[in-house]
Scaffold this active site. Structure first.
Site: not given
Length: 281
Positions: A65, A83, A88
């Site tokens: 990640e 995305d 995020t």
């Protein structure tokens, strides 16, 4: 930082109760040594919820990640990786577009009313389900970094990670008769794909695997089942550009499986997206 190395996760539901029952798969992987070397003393078998194994799990996830083993440095992480899920952020990739970032900030506010992120709750509710930054933007990014220095916010991230992802996946894996490696395979899958019943969620992947192999709890072979689970996961990953690089399965989890390191004991050596990592103890 999670740039091109970080895979985006699909929309995830907040409730762990949506987990379904189904099997697992794994395919042949790259030739990286992952089992303890000859003569190494094997550790007693413990689950992924053992504190040391849990830290290993977090390092493994962070390698994929964040391109780093230092998962505790990620409390402050925040960016839009384009995305379709908005921001995020944090140690497990809480997303402004999928609900778990909203729930995190709500939990933080329950623990510490008036915190620096509380004023963004109305905006987070409005952007939930979209990729919008409306009401957030650079001010939100700065305040997130400020909040990340607060031990209470770190606690909130840990607790939401456990509630939504870690605890449900480990519980299900234990019920399926899987040891630490299988528990990690479930955890990594739920982190990327989210809990749920859809075909592209953790529950759907597990269901697809169970059609191919019996879980150990059903009398099946653990390696065969895990191979089925990982193969089913790769099918889902390849359907989305953000997930199409399957090296976190091929050159990480399958390496450990092929070495029959079911207890996920160090030393562990693997690659993700071409980068090499090692956990010695």
């Amino acid at each position: 930082m999670r740039t091109q190395h970080r895979t985006a996760r699909t929309v995830r539901l907040a409730l762990a109760a949506l987990l379904v029952a189904a099997p697992a798969t794994v395919a042949a992987a790259g030739a990286v040594q992952a089992a303890p070397a000859a003569g190494t003393v094997r550790l007693a078998a413990v689950g992924l919820d053992d504190p040391h194994k849990k830290d290993i799990a977090m390092q493994l996830v962070s390698s994929a990640e964040n391109s780093s083993l230092d998962w505790k440095a990620q409390y402050k992480y925040i960016e839009d990786i384009n995305d379709g899920r908005g921001y995020t952020a944090g140690i497990i990739g809480f997303c402004s577009g999928t609900g778990d970032m909203l729930e995190l900030v709500e939990h933080y506010t329950d623990l510490k009313p008036g915190n620096v992120l509380a004023k963004y709750l109305p905006a987070l509710r409005k952007v939930n389900g979209t990729d919008s930054h409306s009401g957030l933007g650079s001010a939100f990014e700065r305040d997130w970094a400020t909040a990340a220095k607060d031990a209470v916010f770190q606690q909130a991230q840990n607790e939401e990670r456990d509630r939504v992802y870690f605890n449900p996946s480990v519980k299900q894996a234990k019920a399926d008769g899987l040891r630490a490696l299988g528990q990690f395979a479930y955890y990594d899958a739920i982190v990327m794909h989210g809990p749920g019943t859809s075909t592209d969620s953790f529950g759907g992947i597990r269901a697809a695997a169970l059609k191919k192999a019996k879980s150990p709890a059903q009398g099946g072979d653990e390696a065969t089942y895990l191979k089925a689970f990982l193969e089913a996961r790769k099918v889902v990953m390849k359907k989305e550009d953000a997930h199409s690089d399957t090296s976190r399965v091929d050159t990480e989890q399958l390496v450990f499986l092929n070495a029959k390191n079911f207890d996920l004991n160090p030393p562990l050596k693997w690659k993700v997206y071409g980068d090499s990592y090692v956990i010695n103890s």
